[in-house]
Design a protein around this motif. Structure first.
Motif, mmCIF file in Angstrom:
data_model
loop_
_atom_site.group_PDB
_atom_site.id
_atom_site.type_symbol
_atom_site.label_atom_id
_atom_site.label_comp_id
_atom_site.label_asym_id
_atom_site.label_seq_id
_atom_site.Cartn_x
_atom_site.Cartn_y
_atom_site.Cartn_z
ATOM 1 N N ARG A 187 0.809 -1.220 0.000
ATOM 2 C CA ARG A 187 0.000 0.000 0.000
ATOM 3 C C ARG A 187 0.838 1.264 0.000
ATOM 4 O O ARG A 187 0.326 2.351 -0.287
ATOM 5 C CB ARG A 187 -0.911 0.026 1.233
ATOM 6 C CG ARG A 187 -1.777 -1.199 1.416
ATOM 7 C CD ARG A 187 -2.407 -1.203 2.798
ATOM 8 N NE ARG A 187 -1.398 -1.177 3.851
ATOM 9 C CZ ARG A 187 -1.656 -0.977 5.140
ATOM 10 N NH1 ARG A 187 -2.913 -0.753 5.516
ATOM 11 N NH2 ARG A 187 -0.696 -0.983 6.033
ATOM 12 N N THR A 188 2.142 1.148 0.338
ATOM 13 C CA THR A 188 2.936 2.346 0.598
ATOM 14 C C THR A 188 4.142 2.502 -0.313
ATOM 15 O O THR A 188 4.837 3.517 -0.235
ATOM 16 C CB THR A 188 3.422 2.344 2.067
ATOM 17 O OG1 THR A 188 4.292 1.220 2.275
ATOM 18 C CG2 THR A 188 2.248 2.273 3.024
ATOM 19 N N PRO A 225 -9.953 0.720 -0.974
ATOM 20 C CA PRO A 225 -8.985 1.122 0.048
ATOM 21 C C PRO A 225 -8.096 -0.026 0.496
ATOM 22 O O PRO A 225 -8.521 -1.176 0.557
ATOM 23 C CB PRO A 225 -9.878 1.613 1.201
ATOM 24 C CG PRO A 225 -11.127 2.075 0.526
ATOM 25 C CD PRO A 225 -11.335 1.134 -0.624
ATOM 26 N N ASN A 226 -6.847 0.302 0.783
ATOM 27 C CA ASN A 226 -5.827 -0.629 1.261
ATOM 28 C C ASN A 226 -5.430 -1.672 0.220
ATOM 29 O O ASN A 226 -4.912 -2.733 0.565
ATOM 30 C CB ASN A 226 -6.267 -1.315 2.564
ATOM 31 C CG ASN A 226 -6.252 -0.362 3.740
ATOM 32 O OD1 ASN A 226 -5.252 0.302 4.001
ATOM 33 N ND2 ASN A 226 -7.369 -0.270 4.449
ATOM 34 N N SER A 227 -5.653 -1.363 -1.060
ATOM 35 C CA SER A 227 -5.157 -2.214 -2.135
ATOM 36 C C SER A 227 -3.712 -1.843 -2.464
ATOM 37 O O SER A 227 -3.178 -0.842 -1.973
ATOM 38 C CB SER A 227 -6.022 -2.052 -3.391
ATOM 39 O OG SER A 227 -7.343 -2.484 -3.151
ATOM 40 N N GLU A 228 -3.094 -2.635 -3.324
ATOM 41 C CA GLU A 228 -1.713 -2.373 -3.716
ATOM 42 C C GLU A 228 -1.585 -1.089 -4.521
ATOM 43 O O GLU A 228 -2.511 -0.690 -5.226
ATOM 44 C CB GLU A 228 -1.160 -3.548 -4.533
ATOM 45 C CG GLU A 228 -1.817 -3.764 -5.877
ATOM 46 C CD GLU A 228 -3.039 -4.661 -5.803
ATOM 47 O OE1 GLU A 228 -3.485 -5.148 -6.861
ATOM 48 O OE2 GLU A 228 -3.551 -4.883 -4.689
ATOM 49 N N SER A 284 -4.593 3.850 -3.868
ATOM 50 C CA SER A 284 -5.905 4.138 -3.306
ATOM 51 C C SER A 284 -5.743 4.758 -1.927
ATOM 52 O O SER A 284 -4.636 5.055 -1.483
ATOM 53 C CB SER A 284 -6.724 2.844 -3.223
ATOM 54 O OG SER A 284 -8.044 3.096 -2.799
ATOM 55 N N ALA A 285 -6.855 4.966 -1.241
ATOM 56 C CA ALA A 285 -6.792 5.354 0.166
ATOM 57 C C ALA A 285 -6.225 4.177 0.961
ATOM 58 O O ALA A 285 -6.415 3.011 0.587
ATOM 59 C CB ALA A 285 -8.181 5.721 0.673
#
Length: 406
Positions: A250-251, A319-322, A336-337
């Motif tokens: 996610r980051t 949300p919280n996808s790659e 995403s968020a």
């Protein structure tokens, strides 16, 4: 006659039983305490977002427009969107910079707009040079400029533990670019030329009008009146998690060596690189000599930078996808968020309301390519979002009816 009085104490067995009972009680209470702490952190995060929402509305009331994502200064050469100048910031400033005086950061804003501090290394690299920085500072990736390295408490979620280098000043809140991202420079530059940001190009503007469907458009002034779907139905900003250097999907995005349109045509393209044993993290990428750019392109690393991987999000994957990218991190990101909260992330609606969106929100066909200029079928200009309710919430003027709760 003397009677001896016998003092009775606890036996070893009784002490062990009491200790065991206390241990059980602590074991039962500890998760509740941790849950209560996280609930408090989540509430604090939501309050931060509400304050940002107030700042956005106060900014609009003062200037009759929203802060620009990709604002600032240009030097005599005109710069381009990927330059790293010290005498201008190449229109690389995020919308968060303009919001600082409306977020009780007036002192920081005055330092940015009228810098008095000298350069750490000077223009020739010699220490002690007192030449001040240009107004509005250099590009936001410059570590020598103190404001860009400043941590602003109102931009940090208490649940996010990220701190320190290689990041500069971190942010957990990012602007929303909408539900479409096709691989061309219109997505990155709005109507401007990518080699000379002073110029507005008609062909780029035509692409930008079709593809930039969110509230924020790079380098372009936007107003509340542009949000035709209604302020209460349109996401203006979303929460993001900052990178910790642990290959969290996610980051940090993957630098892949495939066609740049691979992600544009299928936002799930990078999912093949997710570790099946640890679904929240990337696995090694054998076909790339440098799969990650965590040293400078970790998500949320630079609060003042307008690049998508730093201060942007899209309503494509739930949300919280790659976070998938087009070729490299300077280009379009499909982030995403995301958050460190359980099960979802906060978003800021255009009317100032803060909502918690769960990972399970209806998000349509995540493998569908997005709308773009020249697209056909469901990808043609003006088409409904292929990404369901989540995509519809990210568009500002697509006339999609929000009929379900979220």
């Amino acid at each position: 006659m003397v009677h001896s009085k016998r003092v009775r104490g606890f036996t070893l067995v009784e002490l062990l039983v009491v200790i065991a009972i206390i241990g059980v009680l602590v074991g039962l209470l500890l998760p509740a305490v941790q849950a209560a702490r996280e609930a408090a952190r989540r509430m604090s995060c939501s309050n931060n977002f509400k304050q940002i929402g107030l700042a956005v509305h106060n900014y609009h009331a003062a200037y009759n427009q929203l802060p620009i994502q990709g604002s600032g200064t240009i030097d005599n050469a005109g710069d381009d969107w990927n330059s790293s100048s010290q005498i201008s910031n190449s229109l690389c400033l995020s919308a968060l910079v303009g919001l600082t005086p409306f977020m009780e950061q007036q002192a920081l804003w005055e330092q940015i707009s009228n810098p008095m501090l000298g350069r750490v290394g000077g223009t020739t690299g010699e220490p002690g040079t007192a030449t001040p920085w240009s107004a509005m500072g250099p590009c936001p990736d410059n570590r020598d400029y103190i404001p860009w390295s400043t941590e602003i408490p109102g931009l940090r979620c208490p649940s996010d533990p990220g701190v320190g280098l290689p990041a500069l000043g971190r942010t957990n809140y990012a602007v929303c670019f909408g539900d479409a991202a096709y691989n061309n420079l219109a997505t990155l530059c709005g109507t401007r030329s990518h080699t000379n940001l002073r110029l507005v190009v008609q062909s780029t503007a035509e692409h930008s009008r079709v593809q930039n469907r969110g509230v924020f458009v790079f380098h372009e002034p936007m107003q509340f009146r542009d949000i035709l779907d209604g302020l209460a139905n349109t996401i203006i900003m979303g929460e993001i998690a900052t990178d910790l250097g642990d290959k969290d999907k996610r980051t940090i995005g993957i630098h892949h060596n495939q066609s740049q349109t691979a992600v544009s045509n299928n936002p799930l393209y990078c999912r093949q690189n997710v570790d099946p044993d640890r679904p929240q993290f990337w696995k090694a990428v054998p076909n790339s000599s440098r799969p990650f750019h965590a040293e400078i392109y970790g998500r949320g690393y630079q609060w003042a930078m307008s690049r998508e991987c730093q201060t942007g999000m899209r309503t494509i994957l739930p949300p919280n996808s790659e976070m998938c990218t087009n070729k490299d991190h300077n280009e379009t990101n499909y982030g995403s968020a995301a958050s460190r909260h359980q099960g979802g992330a906060h978003v800021l609606m255009s009317d100032g309301a803060v909502k918690f969106i769960t990972d399970s929100i209806e998000a349509g066909n995540s493998s569908a390519g997005g709308v773009y200029n020249g697209g056909t079928g469901t990808r043609a200009a003006g088409s409904a979002s292929p990404y369901g309710l989540w995509g519809a919430l990210g568009t500002r003027a697509n006339k999609e009816v929000i009929s379900s709760d979220f």
